[in-house]
Design an enzyme around this catalytic site. Structure first.
Site, PDB file in Angstrom:
ATOM      1  N   ILE A  14      40.671  27.697  27.223  1.00 56.33           N
ATOM      2  CA  ILE A  14      39.863  27.950  26.027  1.00 56.33           C
ATOM      3  C   ILE A  14      38.639  28.789  26.394  1.00 56.33           C
ATOM      4  O   ILE A  14      38.266  29.730  25.692  1.00 56.33           O
ATOM      5  CB  ILE A  14      39.434  26.620  25.363  1.00 56.33           C
ATOM      6  CG1 ILE A  14      40.666  25.782  25.016  1.00 56.33           C
ATOM      7  CG2 ILE A  14      38.607  26.893  24.102  1.00 56.33           C
ATOM      8  CD1 ILE A  14      40.347  24.376  24.528  1.00 56.33           C
ATOM      9  N   ASP A  33      31.792  28.644  36.824  1.00 55.46           N
ATOM     10  CA  ASP A  33      33.089  27.979  36.997  1.00 55.46           C
ATOM     11  C   ASP A  33      33.289  27.701  38.479  1.00 55.46           C
ATOM     12  O   ASP A  33      32.875  28.498  39.330  1.00 55.46           O
ATOM     13  CB  ASP A  33      34.211  28.900  36.470  1.00 55.46           C
ATOM     14  CG  ASP A  33      35.448  28.114  36.043  1.00 55.46           C
ATOM     15  OD1 ASP A  33      35.752  28.133  34.834  1.00 55.46           O
ATOM     16  OD2 ASP A  33      36.092  27.486  36.906  1.00 55.46           O
ATOM     17  N   ASN A  34      33.922  26.580  38.795  1.00 56.74           N
ATOM     18  CA  ASN A  34      34.214  26.313  40.212  1.00 56.74           C
ATOM     19  C   ASN A  34      35.615  26.796  40.590  1.00 56.74           C
ATOM     20  O   ASN A  34      36.045  26.646  41.732  1.00 56.74           O
ATOM     21  CB  ASN A  34      34.046  24.818  40.551  1.00 56.74           C
ATOM     22  CG  ASN A  34      35.086  23.953  39.857  1.00 56.74           C
ATOM     23  OD1 ASN A  34      35.955  24.451  39.141  1.00 56.74           O
ATOM     24  ND2 ASN A  34      35.003  22.655  40.087  1.00 56.74           N
ATOM     25  N   THR A 119      36.979  16.119  22.111  1.00 61.38           N
ATOM     26  CA  THR A 119      38.439  15.930  22.024  1.00 61.38           C
ATOM     27  C   THR A 119      38.869  14.950  20.939  1.00 61.38           C
ATOM     28  O   THR A 119      38.132  13.997  20.613  1.00 61.38           O
ATOM     29  CB  THR A 119      38.977  15.402  23.371  1.00 61.38           C
ATOM     30  OG1 THR A 119      40.371  15.104  23.231  1.00 61.38           O
ATOM     31  CG2 THR A 119      38.274  14.118  23.799  1.00 61.38           C
ATOM     32  N   TYR A 147      39.396   9.604  29.822  1.00 63.17           N
ATOM     33  CA  TYR A 147      39.021  10.991  29.509  1.00 63.17           C
ATOM     34  C   TYR A 147      38.280  11.045  28.167  1.00 63.17           C
ATOM     35  O   TYR A 147      37.171  11.584  28.067  1.00 63.17           O
ATOM     36  CB  TYR A 147      40.292  11.847  29.476  1.00 63.17           C
ATOM     37  CG  TYR A 147      40.159  13.132  28.716  1.00 63.17           C
ATOM     38  CD1 TYR A 147      39.319  14.148  29.168  1.00 63.17           C
ATOM     39  CD2 TYR A 147      40.874  13.342  27.529  1.00 63.17           C
ATOM     40  CE1 TYR A 147      39.196  15.327  28.445  1.00 63.17           C
ATOM     41  CE2 TYR A 147      40.762  14.517  26.821  1.00 63.17           C
ATOM     42  CZ  TYR A 147      39.918  15.510  27.278  1.00 63.17           C
ATOM     43  OH  TYR A 147      39.806  16.665  26.563  1.00 63.17           O
ATOM     44  N   LYS A 151      34.175  11.871  27.175  1.00 64.81           N
ATOM     45  CA  LYS A 151      33.713  12.848  26.183  1.00 64.81           C
ATOM     46  C   LYS A 151      32.766  12.182  25.182  1.00 64.81           C
ATOM     47  O   LYS A 151      31.780  12.770  24.748  1.00 64.81           O
ATOM     48  CB  LYS A 151      34.914  13.440  25.442  1.00 64.81           C
ATOM     49  CG  LYS A 151      35.836  14.291  26.311  1.00 64.81           C
ATOM     50  CD  LYS A 151      35.265  15.681  26.531  1.00 64.81           C
ATOM     51  CE  LYS A 151      36.320  16.633  27.047  1.00 64.81           C
ATOM     52  NZ  LYS A 151      35.833  18.006  27.203  1.00 64.81           N
ATOM     53  N   ASN A 176      45.023  19.807  19.513  1.00 63.31           N
ATOM     54  CA  ASN A 176      45.807  20.370  20.630  1.00 63.31           C
ATOM     55  C   ASN A 176      45.714  21.884  20.701  1.00 63.31           C
ATOM     56  O   ASN A 176      46.379  22.589  19.943  1.00 63.31           O
ATOM     57  CB  ASN A 176      47.259  19.911  20.514  1.00 63.31           C
ATOM     58  CG  ASN A 176      47.406  18.457  20.915  1.00 63.31           C
ATOM     59  OD1 ASN A 176      46.827  17.575  20.275  1.00 63.31           O
ATOM     60  ND2 ASN A 176      48.138  18.201  21.977  1.00 63.31           N
ATOM     61  N   ASP A 289      48.902   8.061  25.523  1.00 63.79           N
ATOM     62  CA  ASP A 289      49.255   8.929  24.391  1.00 63.79           C
ATOM     63  C   ASP A 289      49.274   8.144  23.082  1.00 63.79           C
ATOM     64  O   ASP A 289      50.141   7.294  22.877  1.00 63.79           O
ATOM     65  CB  ASP A 289      50.667   9.512  24.584  1.00 63.79           C
ATOM     66  CG  ASP A 289      50.673  10.753  25.456  1.00 63.79           C
ATOM     67  OD1 ASP A 289      49.608  11.378  25.612  1.00 63.79           O
ATOM     68  OD2 ASP A 289      51.759  11.099  25.962  1.00 63.79           O
TER      69      ASP A 289
HETATM   70  N1  UDP Z   1      54.744  15.724  26.007  1.00 64.71           N
HETATM   71  C1  UDP Z   1      56.056  15.510  26.392  1.00 64.71           C
HETATM   72  N2  UDP Z   1      56.491  16.066  27.571  1.00 64.71           N
HETATM   73  C2  UDP Z   1      55.668  16.788  28.392  1.00 64.71           C
HETATM   74  C3  UDP Z   1      54.335  17.021  27.986  1.00 64.71           C
HETATM   75  C4  UDP Z   1      53.897  16.452  26.777  1.00 64.71           C
HETATM   76  O1  UDP Z   1      56.833  14.854  25.703  1.00 64.71           O
HETATM   77  O2  UDP Z   1      56.112  17.230  29.455  1.00 64.71           O
HETATM   78  C5  UDP Z   1      54.257  15.133  24.752  1.00 64.71           C
HETATM   79  C6  UDP Z   1      53.094  14.166  24.967  1.00 64.71           C
HETATM   80  O3  UDP Z   1      53.571  12.867  25.187  1.00 64.71           O
HETATM   81  C7  UDP Z   1      52.332  14.314  23.649  1.00 64.71           C
HETATM   82  C8  UDP Z   1      52.591  15.752  23.212  1.00 64.71           C
HETATM   83  O4  UDP Z   1      53.736  16.184  23.956  1.00 64.71           O
HETATM   84  O5  UDP Z   1      52.891  13.459  22.689  1.00 64.71           O
HETATM   85  C9  UDP Z   1      51.449  16.689  23.505  1.00 64.71           C
HETATM   86  O6  UDP Z   1      51.068  16.519  24.868  1.00 64.71           O
HETATM   87  P1  UDP Z   1      50.124  17.533  25.628  1.00 64.71           P
HETATM   88  O7  UDP Z   1      50.037  17.087  27.053  1.00 64.71           O
HETATM   89  O8  UDP Z   1      50.585  18.927  25.362  1.00 64.71           O
HETATM   90  O9  UDP Z   1      48.704  17.392  24.896  1.00 64.71           O
HETATM   91  P2  UDP Z   1      47.761  16.100  24.653  1.00 64.71           P
HETATM   92  O10 UDP Z   1      48.172  15.567  23.301  1.00 64.71           O
HETATM   93  O11 UDP Z   1      47.958  15.139  25.774  1.00 64.71           O
HETATM   94  O12 UDP Z   1      46.394  16.680  24.626  1.00 64.71           O
END
Ligand code: UDP
Length: 333
Positions: A14, A33-34, A119, A147, A151, A176, A289
């Protein structure tokens, strides 16, 4: 529009799009940035670059003392839900310590405006409870992971920095982030990649054997998680819109399209755009998740007039697909 800005994390996904957007609007931009996850080649040539870690208080102080910035953007956090479930204290200490040094430096060196990448994970649990209802800024804060918790702690630091020191801030709760700049020079390149859209594209292109689908037993129509995917350039315009509002006080905005897509719908979109199936297999849920996260972005729309340009999943996936086809090795090519 800021005249002189510092973008912490300006080499990331981003951040690099934000830097390009600021430069295109005539801004004077310094990137801090590192390069632990960002890429030098992702930083547009017009920006100055300082390679330093936010853990280095002296370096942060020097940059802020010399820069005379009117605005600081902070996009340099550790940002993976899954990693934070394995190393919770590392995540919370790193993110809050780094942000604290940056905010404190802003106060001491007279920066007036701070924009923070927050987030949707702030709403981890409340989002799940809310079902399909989009989440507005009044929803209960219930971070879904360390995480998200880190935030939220930073948002609260910024609240006190405003109240006591008058540092105006915009906390932008991104849902997202996805897609790539249609200009073709910038896109998403994480190592390791953990995000759904780039992984699905790579599976369709045969660059990885398959996509692993995390969980089909969620309380959603097709059993897979639902997310609100928002184009990265629309996040850039949201940053600028939020900045314009800071004259009237600090703000917190939830930012997404206001529409959710399931993991299966993302897989279908990638197959449709690319004209190739996405090989995948079902696995257990990924820790941390939430089932459903959809933004209600009414507040930023009403208060600033912000309107996203990419309004459906296929148009977002189309830009991501074009980037990955043109840059098979990301920025390291
Ligand atoms: N997801 C998945 N397989 C992957 C990566 C993500 O099924 O290899 C799913 C994850 O469980 C979530 C959605 O895709 O429901 C979005 O995940 P992502 O890591 O892209 O973004 P987040 O919602 O964690 O910020």
């Amino acid at each position: 529009m800021p005249v002189r800005s510092l973008v912490a994390g300006g080499a990331g996904f981003i951040g690099s799009h934000l830097v390009a957007g600021l430069l295109a609007r005539g801004g004077d931009v310094t990137v801090l940035d590192n390069f632990s996850t960002g890429h030098r080649d992702a930083v547009s040539p017009g920006a100055q670059v300082v390679a330093a870690d936010l853990a280095d208080g002296d370096a942060v102080d020097r940059v802020l003392a010399e820069g005379r910035f009117d605005t600081v953007f902070h996009l340099a956090d550790l940002s993976l839900v899954g990693d934070s479930m394995r190393a919770p204290l590392h995540y919370m200490m790193t993110n809050t310590g780094n942000a604290g040094r940056l905010i404190d430096g802003c106060v001491r060196h007279g920066v007036r405006r701070f924009v923070f990448s927050s987030t949707a994970n702030l709403f981890g649990t409340s989002g799940a409870d809310a079902g399909m209802r989009p989440i507005d800024e009044g929803a209960g804060i219930a971070p879904g992971s360390p995480y998200g918790e880190s935030k939220w702690m930073i948002e609260r630091m910024l609240g006190w920095a405003d109240r006591i020191h008058g540092l105006r801030s915009a906390c932008l709760r991104f849902f997202n982030a996805a897609g790539a700049d249609p200009g073709g020079l910038l896109g998403e390149d994480h190592t390791p990649e953990t995000h759904l859209i780039p992984l699905a594209i790579d599976a369709a292109l045969g660059r990885r054997p398959e996509l692993v689908l995390f969980g089909t037993d969620y309380p959603t129509a097709d059993g897979t998680c639902i997310r609100d995917y928002i184009h990265v350039n629309d996040l850039v315009s949201a940053h600028l819109a939020a900045l314009g509002r800071l004259d009237q006080g600090s703000v917190r905005y939830n930012i997404g399209l206001g529409r959710g897509y399931s993991v299966r719908e993302v897989i279908d979109s990638v197959a449709r755009i690319g004209g190739k199936p996405v090989p995948h297999r079902v696995a257990d849920r990924r820790a941390g998740d939430p089932a459903i996260l959809i933004a209600d972005s009414g507040r930023i729309r009403e208060q600033t007039g912000w309107v996203p340009e990419f309004t459906d999943l296929d148009s977002i996936v189309g830009t991501a697909w074009a980037w990955r086809v043109a840059h098979p090795y990301g920025f390291s090519a």
